[in-house]
Motif scaffolding. Structure first.
Motif, mmCIF file in Angstrom:
data_model
loop_
_atom_site.group_PDB
_atom_site.id
_atom_site.type_symbol
_atom_site.label_atom_id
_atom_site.label_comp_id
_atom_site.label_asym_id
_atom_site.label_seq_id
_atom_site.Cartn_x
_atom_site.Cartn_y
_atom_site.Cartn_z
ATOM 1 N N LEU A 1 0.836 -1.204 0.000
ATOM 2 C CA LEU A 1 0.000 0.000 0.000
ATOM 3 C C LEU A 1 0.870 1.252 0.000
ATOM 4 C CD1 LEU A 1 -2.919 -0.721 2.519
ATOM 5 C CD2 LEU A 1 -3.102 -0.450 0.039
ATOM 6 N N ASN A 2 1.997 1.178 0.694
ATOM 7 C CA ASN A 2 2.907 2.333 0.768
ATOM 8 C C ASN A 2 3.581 2.640 -0.562
ATOM 9 O OD1 ASN A 2 2.336 2.575 3.465
ATOM 10 N ND2 ASN A 2 4.273 1.718 4.190
ATOM 11 N N HIS A 3 3.593 1.653 -1.466
ATOM 12 C CA HIS A 3 4.296 1.820 -2.741
ATOM 13 C C HIS A 3 3.301 1.619 -3.881
ATOM 14 C CE1 HIS A 3 8.338 2.096 -0.994
ATOM 15 N NE2 HIS A 3 7.836 1.291 -0.068
ATOM 16 N N GLU A 4 2.542 2.660 -4.128
ATOM 17 C CA GLU A 4 1.501 2.601 -5.153
ATOM 18 C C GLU A 4 2.084 2.308 -6.530
ATOM 19 O OE1 GLU A 4 -2.463 5.221 -6.446
ATOM 20 O OE2 GLU A 4 -1.031 5.987 -4.976
ATOM 21 N N GLU A 5 3.355 2.683 -6.739
ATOM 22 C CA GLU A 5 4.005 2.469 -8.036
ATOM 23 C C GLU A 5 4.354 1.002 -8.268
ATOM 24 O OE1 GLU A 5 7.302 2.709 -5.072
ATOM 25 O OE2 GLU A 5 5.361 3.694 -5.367
ATOM 26 N N GLY A 6 4.334 0.214 -7.209
ATOM 27 C CA GLY A 6 4.637 -1.203 -7.329
ATOM 28 C C GLY A 6 6.086 -1.532 -6.972
ATOM 29 N N ILE A 7 6.325 -2.796 -6.680
ATOM 30 C CA ILE A 7 7.662 -3.284 -6.334
ATOM 31 C C ILE A 7 7.910 -4.586 -7.084
ATOM 32 C CG2 ILE A 7 9.192 -4.062 -4.481
ATOM 33 C CD1 ILE A 7 7.389 -2.574 -2.495
ATOM 34 N N GLU A 8 9.075 -4.716 -7.656
ATOM 35 C CA GLU A 8 9.455 -6.006 -8.230
ATOM 36 C C GLU A 8 9.932 -6.910 -7.095
ATOM 37 O OE1 GLU A 8 11.059 -6.251 -12.503
ATOM 38 O OE2 GLU A 8 12.118 -4.535 -11.652
ATOM 39 N N PHE A 9 9.547 -8.169 -7.141
ATOM 40 C CA PHE A 9 9.954 -9.091 -6.083
ATOM 41 C C PHE A 9 11.468 -9.128 -5.922
ATOM 42 C CE2 PHE A 9 6.013 -12.089 -5.827
ATOM 43 C CZ PHE A 9 5.341 -11.103 -5.127
ATOM 44 N N MET B 1 -6.111 -7.409 -4.202
ATOM 45 C CA MET B 1 -5.003 -8.345 -4.118
ATOM 46 C C MET B 1 -3.692 -7.702 -4.571
ATOM 47 S SD MET B 1 -5.998 -10.654 -7.464
ATOM 48 C CE MET B 1 -4.421 -11.456 -7.724
ATOM 49 N N ILE B 2 -2.581 -8.328 -4.223
ATOM 50 C CA ILE B 2 -1.276 -7.903 -4.741
ATOM 51 C C ILE B 2 -1.125 -8.578 -6.093
ATOM 52 C CG2 ILE B 2 1.223 -7.937 -4.381
ATOM 53 C CD1 ILE B 2 0.647 -8.102 -1.360
ATOM 54 N N SER B 3 -1.261 -7.806 -7.148
ATOM 55 C CA SER B 3 -1.335 -8.380 -8.491
ATOM 56 C C SER B 3 -0.118 -8.009 -9.329
ATOM 57 C CB SER B 3 -2.612 -7.905 -9.196
ATOM 58 O OG SER B 3 -2.656 -6.489 -9.248
ATOM 59 N N SER B 4 -0.008 -8.658 -10.466
ATOM 60 C CA SER B 4 1.123 -8.432 -11.363
ATOM 61 C C SER B 4 0.801 -7.338 -12.372
ATOM 62 C CB SER B 4 1.466 -9.722 -12.115
ATOM 63 O OG SER B 4 1.808 -10.752 -11.221
ATOM 64 N N HIS B 5 1.809 -6.560 -12.689
ATOM 65 C CA HIS B 5 1.659 -5.500 -13.692
ATOM 66 C C HIS B 5 2.987 -5.345 -14.414
ATOM 67 C CE1 HIS B 5 0.038 -1.894 -15.552
ATOM 68 N NE2 HIS B 5 1.145 -1.268 -15.250
ATOM 69 N N THR B 6 2.978 -5.585 -15.708
ATOM 70 C CA THR B 6 4.205 -5.505 -16.501
ATOM 71 C C THR B 6 4.253 -4.181 -17.263
ATOM 72 O OG1 THR B 6 4.265 -7.910 -16.780
ATOM 73 C CG2 THR B 6 5.579 -6.599 -18.309
ATOM 74 N N ARG C 1 8.493 -6.188 -14.069
ATOM 75 C CA ARG C 1 7.381 -7.035 -13.623
ATOM 76 C C ARG C 1 7.043 -6.674 -12.182
ATOM 77 N NH1 ARG C 1 10.257 -9.428 -17.466
ATOM 78 N NH2 ARG C 1 9.151 -10.573 -19.105
ATOM 79 N N LEU C 2 6.193 -5.672 -12.074
ATOM 80 C CA LEU C 2 5.858 -5.108 -10.781
ATOM 81 C C LEU C 2 4.736 -5.882 -10.108
ATOM 82 C CD1 LEU C 2 5.861 -1.405 -11.981
ATOM 83 C CD2 LEU C 2 7.573 -2.428 -10.472
ATOM 84 N N LYS C 3 4.732 -5.850 -8.791
ATOM 85 C CA LYS C 3 3.620 -6.325 -7.987
ATOM 86 C C LYS C 3 3.047 -5.109 -7.273
ATOM 87 C CE LYS C 3 4.305 -10.757 -8.795
ATOM 88 N NZ LYS C 3 3.316 -11.674 -9.380
ATOM 89 N N LEU C 4 1.741 -4.970 -7.350
ATOM 90 C CA LEU C 4 1.126 -3.779 -6.756
ATOM 91 C C LEU C 4 -0.323 -4.024 -6.372
ATOM 92 C CD1 LEU C 4 -0.693 -2.711 -9.324
ATOM 93 C CD2 LEU C 4 1.449 -1.698 -10.056
ATOM 94 N N ILE C 5 -0.861 -3.098 -5.596
ATOM 95 C CA ILE C 5 -2.278 -3.100 -5.217
ATOM 96 C C ILE C 5 -2.925 -1.943 -5.958
ATOM 97 C CG2 ILE C 5 -3.920 -2.852 -3.318
ATOM 98 C CD1 ILE C 5 -1.633 -3.858 -1.455
ATOM 99 N N THR C 6 -3.946 -2.217 -6.778
ATOM 100 C CA THR C 6 -4.542 -1.182 -7.615
ATOM 101 C C THR C 6 -5.709 -0.460 -6.947
ATOM 102 O OG1 THR C 6 -5.985 -2.819 -8.693
ATOM 103 C CG2 THR C 6 -3.865 -2.354 -9.747
ATOM 104 N N LEU C 7 -6.043 -0.825 -5.727
ATOM 105 C CA LEU C 7 -7.126 -0.141 -5.024
ATOM 106 C C LEU C 7 -6.826 1.354 -4.953
ATOM 107 C CD1 LEU C 7 -9.740 -0.552 -3.307
ATOM 108 C CD2 LEU C 7 -8.235 -0.586 -1.301
ATOM 109 N N PRO C 8 -7.761 2.219 -5.413
ATOM 110 C CA PRO C 8 -7.515 3.663 -5.328
ATOM 111 C C PRO C 8 -7.209 4.064 -3.890
ATOM 112 C CG PRO C 8 -9.428 3.228 -6.714
ATOM 113 C CD PRO C 8 -9.053 1.912 -6.081
#
Length: 211
Positions: free
Chosen positions: A101-109, A174-179, A193-200
């Motif tokens: 949630l703290n990293h809206e931009e996503g994090i790669e594993f 969910m923590i989903s994948s986003h490429t 290949r980021l993992k992120l939560i897309t909830l506004p």
């Protein structure tokens, strides 16, 4: 044929330089084509033109209208306020979720080790009675790209939310994948290949002090 061309353009609209007026005109043409096919009863052609993946994405987009606020209380209970339901997770799952949630931009594993200290602080908050050595060991495993612990934890988080909502709404929680595709100065292409939560994030209400 016209309908197919409209939809093809619609699907790649994000990668074009079309302005808002062009997009709105395209949407009007699309709506007109949909109505004509409905009148003909040709839902088969409509589905063929749209394709199942696009239909699924549209269902996910439609789910935005019924998203609930996620309240994280001062004692780290996760409440879906508009559904009047609580998401039951262990402290480590809660800590991992707050990290994303703290990293809206996503994090790669593979980059989780860069966030080890942040995750350690959050876990210390969600599990204040837990032995420090256990926290350290858990955090090290979660941020080790060769360990499958992170995938197991994300699956458990998905299951915790999934039992409270439909599969399309779940995509936002969910923590989903986003490429994402990137180019360098030599036009070489690489993918993140980021993992992120897309909830506004305006739907996330934190009642605790950020670590």
């Amino acid at each position: 044929m016209v309908f197919h061309r409209i939809l093809e353009y619609f699907c790649i609209m994000e990668t074009t330089e079309a302005n808002g007026g062009q997009a709105e005109e395209l949407a009007r043409q699309l709506a007109s084509a949909v109505r004509r096919l409905q009148q003909m009863g040709r839902y088969d052609l409509m589905l063929k033109a749209v394709s199942v993946p696009v239909v699924e994405q549209l269902r996910i987009e439609a789910a935005r209208a019924k998203l609930s606020r996620l309240v994280i209380t001062s004692d780290f209970r996760f409440i879906l306020a508009d559904y009047d339901k609580e998401v039951v997770m262990t402290p480590v799952h809660k800590a991992l979720y707050i990290l994303f949630l703290n990293h809206e931009e996503g994090i790669e594993f593979k980059d989780l080790a860069d966030h080890r200290e942040e995750l350690r602080r959050i876990y210390g908050q969600t599990a204040p009675a837990t032995d420090l050595a256990k926290i350290e060991d858990t955090v090290c495993r979660l941020t080790d790209p060769t360990d499958n612990a992170i995938n197991e934890k994300c699956s458990r988080i998905k299951a915790a939310f999934g039992c409270l909502m439909d599969e399309y709404t779940l995509n936002y929680y969910m923590i989903s994948s986003h490429t994402t595709r990137h180019f360098n100065s030599s036009s070489r292409v690489w993918f993140k290949r980021l993992k992120l939560i897309t909830l506004p994030r305006e739907l996330v209400i934190r009642q605790f002090e950020n670590p």
